[in-house]
Design a protein around this motif. Structure first.
Motif, PDB file in Angstrom:
ATOM      1  N   SER A 126       0.831  -1.198   0.000  1.00  0.00           N
ATOM      2  CA  SER A 126       0.000   0.000   0.000  1.00  0.00           C
ATOM      3  C   SER A 126       0.872   1.258   0.000  1.00  0.00           C
ATOM      4  CB  SER A 126      -0.910   0.012   1.233  1.00  0.00           C
ATOM      5  OG  SER A 126      -0.136   0.071   2.429  1.00  0.00           O
ATOM      6  N   ASN A 127       0.280   2.372  -0.428  1.00  0.00           N
ATOM      7  CA  ASN A 127       0.994   3.647  -0.413  1.00  0.00           C
ATOM      8  C   ASN A 127       1.313   4.093   1.007  1.00  0.00           C
ATOM      9  OD1 ASN A 127       0.906   3.821  -3.207  1.00  0.00           O
ATOM     10  ND2 ASN A 127      -1.053   4.932  -3.204  1.00  0.00           N
ATOM     11  N   ARG A 128       0.422   3.781   1.934  1.00  0.00           N
ATOM     12  CA  ARG A 128       0.645   4.159   3.328  1.00  0.00           C
ATOM     13  C   ARG A 128       1.888   3.462   3.873  1.00  0.00           C
ATOM     14  NH1 ARG A 128      -1.743   1.874   8.260  1.00  0.00           N
ATOM     15  NH2 ARG A 128      -1.596   3.394   9.954  1.00  0.00           N
ATOM     16  N   ARG A 129       2.050   2.197   3.552  1.00  0.00           N
ATOM     17  CA  ARG A 129       3.221   1.459   4.017  1.00  0.00           C
ATOM     18  C   ARG A 129       4.514   2.041   3.414  1.00  0.00           C
ATOM     19  NH1 ARG A 129       4.221  -3.541   6.310  1.00  0.00           N
ATOM     20  NH2 ARG A 129       6.244  -4.448   5.776  1.00  0.00           N
ATOM     21  N   ALA A 130       4.461   2.434   2.145  1.00  0.00           N
ATOM     22  CA  ALA A 130       5.635   3.022   1.505  1.00  0.00           C
ATOM     23  C   ALA A 130       6.027   4.343   2.171  1.00  0.00           C
ATOM     24  CB  ALA A 130       5.370   3.221   0.023  1.00  0.00           C
ATOM     25  N   LYS A 131       5.035   5.163   2.530  1.00  0.00           N
ATOM     26  CA  LYS A 131       5.329   6.430   3.185  1.00  0.00           C
ATOM     27  C   LYS A 131       5.927   6.213   4.569  1.00  0.00           C
ATOM     28  CE  LYS A 131       1.739   9.097   0.805  1.00  0.00           C
ATOM     29  NZ  LYS A 131       0.480   9.889   0.978  1.00  0.00           N
ATOM     30  N   VAL A 132       5.398   5.237   5.304  1.00  0.00           N
ATOM     31  CA  VAL A 132       5.936   4.957   6.645  1.00  0.00           C
ATOM     32  C   VAL A 132       7.367   4.445   6.537  1.00  0.00           C
ATOM     33  CG1 VAL A 132       5.662   3.529   8.699  1.00  0.00           C
ATOM     34  CG2 VAL A 132       3.654   4.546   7.629  1.00  0.00           C
ATOM     35  N   LYS A 133       7.637   3.573   5.571  1.00  0.00           N
ATOM     36  CA  LYS A 133       8.988   3.061   5.389  1.00  0.00           C
ATOM     37  C   LYS A 133       9.966   4.187   5.041  1.00  0.00           C
ATOM     38  CE  LYS A 133       9.879  -0.725   3.296  1.00  0.00           C
ATOM     39  NZ  LYS A 133       9.964  -1.798   2.269  1.00  0.00           N
ATOM     40  N   ALA A 134       9.520   5.143   4.240  1.00  0.00           N
ATOM     41  CA  ALA A 134      10.376   6.273   3.885  1.00  0.00           C
ATOM     42  C   ALA A 134      10.670   7.147   5.105  1.00  0.00           C
ATOM     43  CB  ALA A 134       9.719   7.106   2.787  1.00  0.00           C
TER      44      ALA A 134
END
Length: 300
Positions: A126-134
């Motif tokens: 998900s996009n949310r997971r990508a933002k948190v990882k960043a």
């Protein structure tokens, strides 16, 4: 190569491929891309033949020009210092200095815990997971930058003040190996070992010695780490019960007491003196028949 990282190496470098625009801004010519601006943090040395453009996991781009800097000149005082590396204290010197590698602040640690909880709840892909990882990568990069800056400053200071720098010959890769084991033979105390591994890596053990050897070539001595934390630096007695706590050492033979890390650093300094003496060898009039000493470390 990881999808979070990227690297571009220029095959050749000419003097006109980099130019300075202002005090803090410069430009470099990247093949098939054109002129790219970068923050001018230091002067580009002469004799550069190539450079590398990289992107780290935090999404930051860096340009590094390949150049071998001159070593730090020895002070010529003949002084020797022992450096003991630890987890509670990143580096302790035989002179009594206690040096700690900086990490994340308390507010940053709290934010990292919140982000890790959000990451555990986020759906994979998900996009949310990508933002948190960043966001997590940016915090980790901040911690790594502080540690690298600390390593550079401490290594330069030691190379400028001492002629010989003694450190323990530690096998860091083996020490930080996971204790997880296998399904058939699972490891023991896995959580505690994982925490210890993180502490060792966060203290910058390997980076400190590597930069010392770069800046003071031939002046860094690696000594056997056996019993450096159990031996009394005053009388030489080895007593495993003398270390009363993580930070306190008290010899039960002579009564000598000091910080445990400093005591170990003084033992390392003494071991370095033995290594240098062994290198010089005995001064005798005639030839001496001796077995070759394979484990001696040479200085110079």
């Amino acid at each position: 190569m990881s999808p979070d990282t990227a690297r571009l190496e220029a095959p050749s470098f000419r003097a006109g491929d980099v130019r300075r625009l202002s005090r803090h801004v410069g430009e470099v010519r990247v093949p098939k891309v054109g002129w790219i601006r970068f923050r001018w943090s230091r002067a580009v040395p002469d004799g550069v033949k190539s450079y590398r453009v990289t992107r780290d996991r935090a999404g930051r781009w860096h340009v590094a020009f390949a150049a071998i800097p001159d070593p730090v000149p020895a002070p010529g005082t003949g002084e020797v210092v022992g450096v003991d590396r630890g987890v509670a204290v990143s580096a302790a010197s035989s002179t009594g200095e206690m040096l700690n590698a900086p990490g994340l602040r308390d507010t940053e640690k709290a934010r990292l815990r919140r982000l890790l909880r959000k990451l555990a709840r986020a759906r994979r892909g998900s996009n949310r997971r990508a933002k948190v990882k960043a966001a997590i990568a940016r915090l980790k990069a901040r911690e790594s930058d502080r540690r690298k800056d600390w390593v550079e400053k401490v290594s330069t200071d030691l190379a400028q003040r001492f002629d010989v720098i003694a450190v323990e010959d530690l096998q860091i890769r083996a020490m930080t190996r996971s204790a997880r084991g296998t399904v058939e033979a699972p490891g023991r105390n896995v959580r505690a070992k994982a925490g210890l591994n993180r502490g060792i890596l966060a203290a910058g053990w390997g980076g400190l010695v590597r930069r010392l050897e770069d800046k003071a070539p031939g002046r860094v001595v690696r000594v056997n780490p056996a019993y450096t934390s159990q031996r009394c630096s005053a009388c030489g007695i080895v007593d495993r019960e003398a270390r009363e706590s993580q930070a306190r050492y008290r010899c039960r033979s002579c009564g000598y007491a000091c910080n445990a890390e400093v005591n170990a650093a003084r033992n390392i300094e003494r071991a370095a003196g033995h290594v240098v003496s062994a290198r010089e060898g005995p001064r005798v009039a005639g030839p001496v028949h001796r077995e070759p000493q394979r484990d001696l470390l040479l200085v110079g």
